[in-house]
Every structure is written in structure tokens, then in C-alpha cells.
Design a protein around this motif. Structure first.
Motif, mmCIF file in Angstrom:
data_model
loop_
_atom_site.group_PDB
_atom_site.id
_atom_site.type_symbol
_atom_site.label_atom_id
_atom_site.label_comp_id
_atom_site.label_asym_id
_atom_site.label_seq_id
_atom_site.Cartn_x
_atom_site.Cartn_y
_atom_site.Cartn_z
ATOM 1 N N GLU A 1 -4.625 66.284 80.000
ATOM 2 C CA GLU A 1 -3.227 65.866 80.167
ATOM 3 C C GLU A 1 -3.102 64.865 81.313
ATOM 4 N N TRP A 2 -3.768 65.166 82.427
ATOM 5 C CA TRP A 2 -3.737 64.249 83.575
ATOM 6 C C TRP A 2 -4.400 62.917 83.223
ATOM 7 N N LYS B 1 -4.761 61.444 80.340
ATOM 8 C CA LYS B 1 -3.937 60.646 79.430
ATOM 9 C C LYS B 1 -2.810 59.957 80.189
ATOM 10 N N ALA B 2 -2.162 60.690 81.084
ATOM 11 C CA ALA B 2 -1.058 60.122 81.860
ATOM 12 C C ALA B 2 -1.550 59.062 82.835
ATOM 13 N N SER B 3 -2.780 59.219 83.309
ATOM 14 C CA SER B 3 -3.333 58.298 84.312
ATOM 15 C C SER B 3 -4.204 57.213 83.699
#
Length: 306
Positions: free
Chosen positions: A107-108, A110-112
């Protein structure tokens, strides 16, 4: 079972290679190595586990223009992020805790906009250390921990086709007592002792060239790097084949490593056809096991190819 990570640390050292190692678009002469240690509570017992790995340039990301310092910083970033995500996490097993960490790291990432392969390098270091901590808390070796279900590993959670299968049904009851060493032949490795100049000769009494390594260690399995240039690869493979045939036992085997040099299946197929149709390599290719990573990851991981 309850598994909780209560502490974690990372330690880094700098290594120099014994001799330059050329792979893909990089030649490695020195490289950092990291050690990750986690302290875990496993059903009330506290144990530590350690994992380690190199931080190899131009491996997780294939961006020729990125400075090595940036790539190392990116690798350390994902490791530290995974450690931060893991602290305080609780799972029903080591595998369950890994799944939680994997999802949080994904999740991190993908966001980053961090590539998944790079992001989960951090996940894997925590995973490996956690496995050791769980094994040590229960005084079980890895093979035993997998087959007894101690780690909670569920193959179907990773590959749905294995749903309902236990690890114990997929693996031998006893781990193998030995494995076959596979020697990597880098793009710049000397093949014979007479190719080594005085300036490049390593004075440590250990074998340096391919022929010396075969003779000293009795090597039979090889991983041969290719670089995507057909003329270079043809001449290199002929020389490697000659060395292996001359010095190794007749039951030798090898794989080819393309190091993601090809941007399409068509270009790889054309390259392979030219290699395979070379008469001097006919008998050599009878010993080929497989070809590893021929396609660039942007191509290989394209959903359209599945």
C-alpha cells in the motif's frame, strides 16, 4: 499461536568484491551489505532472528542514469520502511504476520510510486529474520518448521492453484542433505588462467579463472551471463563452452541468464534462434536447463503476456 515483533535494527557494512563482477548493465567492485535483526515474541517466548543481503546496484531498478548512491539510498529506504511497519505488529503465525506486513508495504509503495520488487526487498528481509526468530523460539530447523506447520505457511494464499495443499504434502519429509553448487560465469570473468594479466591476478591462493574454479571445486552446474549483443554472445558462449567441456565432468549442466536485456519476445526469440543454430554449440546446448530473465521486467510483468 501469537507472533509479535517487538524490536528491530539494521546494520550496514561495506564490502569489496574479490574481483569485478559484470552483470547486465553494471559492473560491481564494491557493495554494501545489510543485516536486519528482529526481536519477536512467539507464544510468550522472546527470540531474535537475523537476515542479511547485499544492496546490488542496477538490480531492483534498471535505470542506467540513476546514480549508485541514489539506488542504495532507495534500497535502505524500503528496508527501514518495512522495519517501521513491522514494529508492534501481531499475527497468528509468522506467515500471517508476513501477509500483514506485505500488504502494508504494498500500500505504501503504490502511494509512493516505489516499484513492487524494490519495496518487497524490505519485506523479505523482515520475513527472513522473523522466520529465524520463530524457529529459534521453538528450537526447530527451517525444514522441520515448514513441514510441521510451525510457520503457518499456507501455499494457497500465495498461489491459488495450491489451495488446500499443505506444505508437508509438497515437500520431502526430510530436507536434502546437500545441494549442487551453481557457479555464475560473469560477463567479464576470465575463462582461462592465461587470460589473467599480472595487474589483474589475485594473489590469495584461490582459483580465479573459470578453468581453475572447475578444477579446484569440481564444478558441474553453471549460470552463464549473456548481454544481448549477438556477435559478442556467440563468441563468448563458444569460449565458455570450450572451457566447460574441456575441464568439467560430462554430466555438466548450465542455464543462461539474460539479465532482462530484451525489450520484446520477438527480439529475444531472434537472438535465441541465432545462438541455438550455431553448429559449434549444438552439443553444448544439449546440457541447457533453462534461460533466466531474458525479458525486461516492464515486458515480463505486462498483464497482456499472461
Amino acid at each position: 499461536m501469537s507472533v509479535k515483533i517487538v524490536d528491530a535494527s539494521i546494520h550496514e557494512i561495506q564490502l569489496k568484491t574479490r574481483m569485478p563482477f559484470k552483470y547486465g548493465i553494471a559492473t560491481m567492485t564494491e557493495v554494501p551489505m545489510v543485516f536486519v535483526t528482529v526481536e519477536a515474541e512467539v507464544d510468550g517466548k522472546t527470540a531474535t532472528g537475523t537476515s542479511s543481503d547485499l544492496l546490488p546496484p542496477k538490480w531492483f531498478t534498471k535505470v542506467p542514469d540513476d546514480p549508485i548512491e541514489k539506488e542504495i539510498a532507495d534500497m535502505l529506504r524500503v528496508i527501514r520502511r518495512a522495519l517501521g511497519q513491522a514494529l508492534g505488529q501481531v499475527g497468528d503465525s509468522a506467515f500471517d504476520l508476513w501477509r500483514i506486513l506485505y500488504e502494508k508495504q504494498a500500500e505504501w509503495a503504490k502511494a509512493s510510486q516505489v516499484p513492487p520488487l524494490l519495496a518487497h526487498f524490505g519485506t523479505s528481509l523482515v520475513e527472513r529474520a522473523l522466520i529465524e526468530a520463530t524457529c529459534r523460539a521453538n528450537n526447530q530447523a527451517l525444514g522441520q518448521a515448514i513441514t510441521t506447520g510451525l510457520l503457518g505457511f499456507d501455499p494457497g494464499e500465495v498461489h491459488p492453484i495450491l489451495k488446500g495443499q499443505a506444505a508437508s504434502s509438497l515437500l520431502p519429509s526430510q530436507p536434502l542433505a546437500k545441494v549442487q553448487a551453481r557457479h555464475t560465469v560473469g560477463l567479464g570473468d576470465p575463462l582461462s588462467a592465461n587470460q589473467i594479466t599480472e595487474d589483474d591476478r589475485i594473489d590469495d591462493s584461490l582459483p580465479q579463472s573459470l578453468d581453475q574454479c572447475i578444477e579446484a571445486y569440481g564444478l558441474r552446474h553453471f549460470k552463464i551471463k549473456i548481454n544481448g549483443d549477438i556477435q559478442w554472445d556467440l563468441e563468448r558462449l563458444k569460449s565458455v563452452a570450450k572451457t566447460i567441456v574441456q575441464h568439467a565432468a560430462g554430466d555438466y549442466a548450465f542455464s543462461l541468464d539474460g539479465n532482462e536485456q530484451f525489450q520484446s519476445i520477438t527480439s529475444f526469440r531472434d537472438h535465441w534462434n541465432q545462438l541455438h543454430n550455431e553448429p559449434e554449440l549444438d552439443s553444448f546446448f544439449e546440457h541447457l536447463l533453462f534461460i533466466e530473465q531474458p525479458l525486461h521486467r516492464d515486458v515480463a510483468l505486462d498483464e497482456a503476456l499472461k
